[in-house]
Design an enzyme around this catalytic site. Structure first.
Site, PDB file in Angstrom:
ATOM      1  N   LYS A 108       0.868  -1.188   0.000  1.00  0.00           N
ATOM      2  CA  LYS A 108       0.000   0.000   0.000  1.00  0.00           C
ATOM      3  C   LYS A 108       0.899   1.232   0.000  1.00  0.00           C
ATOM      4  CE  LYS A 108      -4.389   1.206   0.194  1.00  0.00           C
ATOM      5  NZ  LYS A 108      -5.591   0.539  -0.329  1.00  0.00           N
TER       6      LYS A 108
ATOM      7  N   ASP B 135      -7.039   4.490  -4.509  1.00  0.00           N
ATOM      8  CA  ASP B 135      -7.700   4.358  -3.202  1.00  0.00           C
ATOM      9  C   ASP B 135      -8.295   5.748  -2.961  1.00  0.00           C
ATOM     10  OD1 ASP B 135      -7.818   2.400  -0.676  1.00  0.00           O
ATOM     11  OD2 ASP B 135      -7.486   4.389   0.125  1.00  0.00           O
TER      12      ASP B 135
END
Ligand code: NDP
Length: 450
Positions: free
Chosen positions: A125, A165
């Site tokens: 991430k 995201d």
């Protein structure tokens, strides 16, 4: 188990001040006790200690010039958490709240989520504390280019493949991909969530929201029920929330709320999806604009939220879909949902429910789909995008949607079956954590101490 507590306490000493990361680790480790007790080799091979430590953490400076000619500096992150099952895969988040703790919690969750899809993808991430709100298109482009000036050397189609995201959609992916191509001279599948004009996959945009609703349908099907005619609460009004709402309508349910960082909309007869897209897709204006079209709808500004939670969960409904951000559903919210008759929670966001809210759902035995299972449709479709890119094929909307439905069904069945196997039927937190862990841990065992 004492060695789980030891691992967490060691983590707190060696990675200080990372509350969200500890929360995510504790949630997973708590449910792993049964499998760790029955399989001593995980313990002997220090699998847990290795799992909680990212393989690599990259932090960098992102300098850029704003429209007034001032130099701005942001922080950039990429946490390459675990590559036992494949290249690191996970989104980039651009939001002022981003810090090392948030990126690590998201990366940690991503390992298990990706494992649960059954696809060959590891967990990672990244992101930045960049706030896109109020920035011009030129500023966003310059920021994305500067971000990529550092990140490009760490990513690649077989090493690390980021996606979007919060705050990162097709526009930002486009700017980052353009800069990657310029720096490397290579046109390759290094991002997912790309535009359909240049390598994106149909259904990727819709995948997380649709997947969350497919997961909910699967949870209901074991009770011989469906979403048809159910009243649903949704939080958020971004990519995940919008396409969850779209799929709910397609399945005959009525979504009656949505929210953003300014407040919550309640519209008893059902959220107007076209208006929501107009307000939020692209322009990201405040939801208060919804009232200009619908005087009968209600807007609750965040200043008027209950002290112990969020307005969106205080309405009466059959099902709830948290699709905004972490820790947006508290213990008091969970109690209110149950008191008001809610029978299902399917999480679109990552870690939206606090641990005591999760415990409340499990004790009440309602259908509860944790984010790492319920929102895995996005990353699964990202992997389908990678497969199309590497085989130079383009699949139809129906083909990808069909695969997405099969993947969500498989994820549900795997988590459900595992919950039965470990003596807690229907506890999908335990089922998802154990099933995801087993796949990653067994791969790690076979790959030696690396
Ligand atoms: P978007 O940026 O498209 O939308 C985020 C939404 O949440 C917006 O409505 C935003 O409000 C609201 N929001 C964000 N932060 C806060 C906050 N601190 N308080 C209140 N509201 C907030 O993001 P996505 O829809 O892509 O992501 C939503 C969630 O889903 C995140 O948890 C993400 O990690 C998760 N997720 C996303 C996937 C994807 O494919 N996109 C895949 C799997 C999980 P505003 O408009 O005012 O900014």
């Amino acid at each position: 188990m004492s060695y789980i507590h030891e691992t967490i306490s060691n983590l707190k000493n060696t990675s200080p001040a990372q509350a969200e990361f500890y929360q995510a680790v504790e949630e997973v480790l708590d449910s792993l006790a049964p499998i760790l007790e029955s399989n001593k080799h995980y313990q002997q091979q220090a699998i847990i200690q290795r799992l909680v430590e990212p393989e690599r953490q990259i932090m960098f400076r992102v300098p850029w010039v704003d429209d007034e000619g001032n130099i701005q500096v942001n922080k950039g992150y990429r946490v390459e958490f675990n590559s036992a099952l494949g290249p690191y895969k996970g989104g980039l988040r651009f939001h002022p709240s981003v810090n090392a703790s948030i990126i690590k919690f998201l990366g940690f969750e991503q390992i298990f989520k990706n494992a649960l899809t059954g696809l060959p993808i590891g967990g990672g991430k990244g992101g930045s504390n960049f706030d896109a709100k109020g920035k011009s298109d030129g500023e966003i482009m310059r920021f994305c280019q500067s971000f990529m000036n550092e990140l490009y050397r760490h990513i690649g189609p077989t090493t690390d493949v980021p996606a979007g995201d919060i705050g990162v959609g097709a526009r930002e992916i486009g700017y980052m991909f353009g800069q990657y191509k310029r720096l490397t001279g290579r046109y390759e599948g290094v991002f997912t969530g790309k535009s359909l004009l240049w390598g994106g996959s149909l259904v990727r945009k819709e995948a997380t929201g649709y997947g969350v609703v497919y997961f909910a349908e699967n949870m209901l099907s074991v009770k011989q029920e469906s979403l048809k005619d159910k009243k649903c609460l949704i939080s958020g009004s971004g990519n995940v929330a919008i396409y969850a709402i779209e799929k709910l309508y397609q399945l005959g349910a009525t979504p009656i709320t949505c929210s953003d960082s300014t407040g919550t909309i309640y519209h008893e007869s059902g959220i107007d999806l076209a208006l929501l897209k107009e307000l939020k897709e692209g322009s990201r204006s405040s939801l208060i604009g919804y009232l200009e079209e619908y005087k009968e709808a209600q807007f609750i500004p965040i200043d008027d939220y209950p002290k112990d939670g969020h307005a969106v969960w205080r309405f009466s409904a059959d099902a709830a879909f948290p699709c905004a951000t972490q820790n947006e559903l508290t213990l008091a919210d969970a109690q209110a949902l149950i008191e008001n008759g809610c029978q299902l929670v399917s999480e679109g966001a990552n870690m939206p429910s606090t641990q005591d809210a999760i415990n409340t759902f499990i004790e009440a035995k309602i259908s509860y789909g944790p984010g790492k299972a319920a929102n895995a449709g996005g990353v699964a479709t990202s992997q389908l995008e990678m497969a199309q890119n590497s085989s130079m094929q383009t699949w139809s909307f129906e083909q990808v949607d069909q695969r997405l439905q099969e993947i969500m069904k498989n994820i549900f069945q795997t988590a459900h079956k595992t919950s039965i196997e470990f003596g807690q039927p229907g506890n999908l937190v335990l089922g998802a954590n154990i099933a995801g862990f087993k796949r990653v841990a067994d791969a790690m065992l076979e790959q030696g101490v690396v």
